[in-house]
Structure formats: structure tokens, C-alpha cells
Design an enzyme around this catalytic site. Sequence first.
Site, PDB file in Angstrom:
ATOM      1  N   GLU A 271     -20.656  -6.513  18.298  1.00 24.13           N
ATOM      2  CA  GLU A 271     -20.469  -5.565  17.445  1.00 24.13           C
ATOM      3  C   GLU A 271     -19.721  -4.300  18.285  1.00 24.13           C
ATOM      4  O   GLU A 271     -19.529  -3.221  17.722  1.00 24.13           O
ATOM      5  CB  GLU A 271     -21.769  -4.857  16.954  1.00 24.13           C
ATOM      6  N   SER A 272     -19.571  -4.324  19.802  1.00 27.29           N
ATOM      7  CA  SER A 272     -19.002  -3.440  20.776  1.00 27.29           C
ATOM      8  C   SER A 272     -19.709  -3.103  21.839  1.00 27.29           C
ATOM      9  O   SER A 272     -19.493  -4.348  22.675  1.00 27.29           O
ATOM     10  CB  SER A 272     -18.675  -2.200  19.792  1.00 27.29           C
TER      11      SER A 272
ATOM     12  N   SER B 222     -27.311   1.088  36.188  1.00 33.02           N
ATOM     13  CA  SER B 222     -26.305   0.918  35.199  1.00 33.02           C
ATOM     14  C   SER B 222     -26.334  -0.225  34.495  1.00 33.02           C
ATOM     15  O   SER B 222     -26.518  -1.433  35.305  1.00 33.02           O
ATOM     16  CB  SER B 222     -25.012   1.394  35.715  1.00 33.02           C
TER      17      SER B 222
ATOM     18  N   CYS C 189     -19.411  -1.460  15.393  1.00 39.65           N
ATOM     19  CA  CYS C 189     -18.727  -1.583  14.393  1.00 39.65           C
ATOM     20  C   CYS C 189     -19.315  -2.306  13.237  1.00 39.65           C
ATOM     21  O   CYS C 189     -20.386  -3.019  13.363  1.00 39.65           O
ATOM     22  CB  CYS C 189     -17.022  -2.200  14.387  1.00 39.65           C
TER      23      CYS C 189
ATOM     24  N   HIS D 275     -27.606   4.187  31.647  1.00 40.34           N
ATOM     25  CA  HIS D 275     -27.522   4.636  33.067  1.00 40.34           C
ATOM     26  C   HIS D 275     -28.710   5.494  33.197  1.00 40.34           C
ATOM     27  O   HIS D 275     -28.878   6.455  32.439  1.00 40.34           O
ATOM     28  CB  HIS D 275     -26.270   5.395  33.240  1.00 40.34           C
TER      29      HIS D 275
END
Lengths: 134, 134
Positions: free
Chosen positions: A59-60, A52, A80, A65
Site C-alpha cells: 500500500e506504500s 530507524s 494508497c 524514527h
Amino acid sequence: MGIHVIAEFLGVDPEKISKVERVREILDRVVAKSGLHCVSSSFHQFEPYGVSAVYLLCESHLSVHTWPEYEYVALDIFTCGDEGSALKAFDLMLEEFQPKIYNKQVIWRNLYERSGVPNSLRLSRVEEKRLGTS
Amino acid sequence: MGIHVIAEFLGVDPEKISKVERVREILDRVVAKSGLHCVSSSFHQFEPYGVSAVYLLCESHLSVHTWPEYEYVALDIFTCGDEGSALKAFDLMLEEFQPKIYNKQVIWRNLYERSGVPNSLRLSRVEEKRLGTS
């Protein structure tokens, strides 16, 4: 507000997705090439295999996974602002992981924009493809 | 393979979502109460306000991005295995953030299961609600 690419890859070489080291190399490359800006990255090694990875971006975020036993990767790219970087990162992931089948769903996270215009929903777009011959 | 709850909250008290400390308290509580297992968590403080938070979980990940100036939160809860924990975490988020409007989309990340049965797509479910009287 933002664009979220949600995808699943199937038929990925298990060697590529079994260990953190290899996945980290791939994702570092994807983030750098797509012009995203990493704040921090975290990894978890499942035993005997499976990874993971979550990148917190200016930007976020971007996450991966892996289930090597199913040759499977679930990935998310949420940015974003400019949607080009998320789509570029997705294309780079496709190049790097080379799945035999994938699906890709693009969700606009735009409740704020839509909240005044309830009939203008632009929620998501889905595509699914089989690549190669097997 | 997993369930992914993708949601947006609008009309959230900006005081709750402006700073990392407050958001961390809320999310730590949500993760603990929903029975999820945190591997690591990362935060980014935007100036003058706004938070990004990503929790890497044994079960996959949970993320929150806030825009206090729009009273807006974008959140994701992705868990493999039991879908109850993700749905419980979502309900807890709703209790904690108390949005005036939210949307919630549940996506089954099940390309592996679906790959042999292309006509049995069960891709997503969407709901959108206005709460209270704003």
C-alpha cells in the site's frame, strides 16, 4: 491517490524505542493488525540507542524514527487506496507507544485528482494533543 | 528534530518511472549527489508497471512511489540534522524527473522543540507550481 499520516509522539517510554528488536515486534504487530501488507522491512540500530525502521508495503510505506533520549518518535504511514488502514495503523501506534503528547497531520496525496480543479485543494488536516497528566 | 519534504510530481515521462531498474539508477544518483548516506534500499515492482522505493538513510529516509499510468510520483525526503541535504535531494529529484506540475510541502518535525513553546508553531510550508507549457 493516497493518504499520508505524519505524526510525532513525545513522552514515550525509552525502553520501548531504544532497540531494533522491541520496535520490530511493535511494528510487525501494528502492520498485521491494521491489515497492511508488508513487502520488506529494514532497520537501523543507532548506538547506544535509537532506531530507524522502514516498511515497504503493497500500500506504500510506514516508517518510524526514534530518539529515546528525548522520548520522541517520528512516524509516517502512507497508503494508497483505502484510507482506513492508515488511520487504523496510527491508532494502533498510539496504543502501543502511549505518548504523553502527540501531533498528527493527515495529508491527502492527490495532486492528480486536484490537477484539473485547482480551487478544490484539500491538502492537510492537523491536530495536536496532550494526553495524560504530566 | 528534522525536516520532511513531501512532494508530488505530475507529468513525468512514464518511461522513467515504470521499472525498478531505472528508478533505482535515478535515486542512487540523487542520494549520492545530495550527500545523504544510505543504510539500505528496498524496491517493489508493480505489474505491469509502477515502482515503490524506500531508502533507509543515516539521516532518516527517502521514498518514491510511482504511477506511470498517471505520470505521477509521490516522494518523501525526511532528514534529521542539516536541512540542506533534504532540499538539495528535492531539487535533484526535480531535475531528474522533470515534472510538468509539482507540489512541495516542507514540514518541520519539531514537536520536541515546540513542546515547551506551544505558541511558536512552525508546522509546514506549501508550494505548488506548474512548469513548462505541458
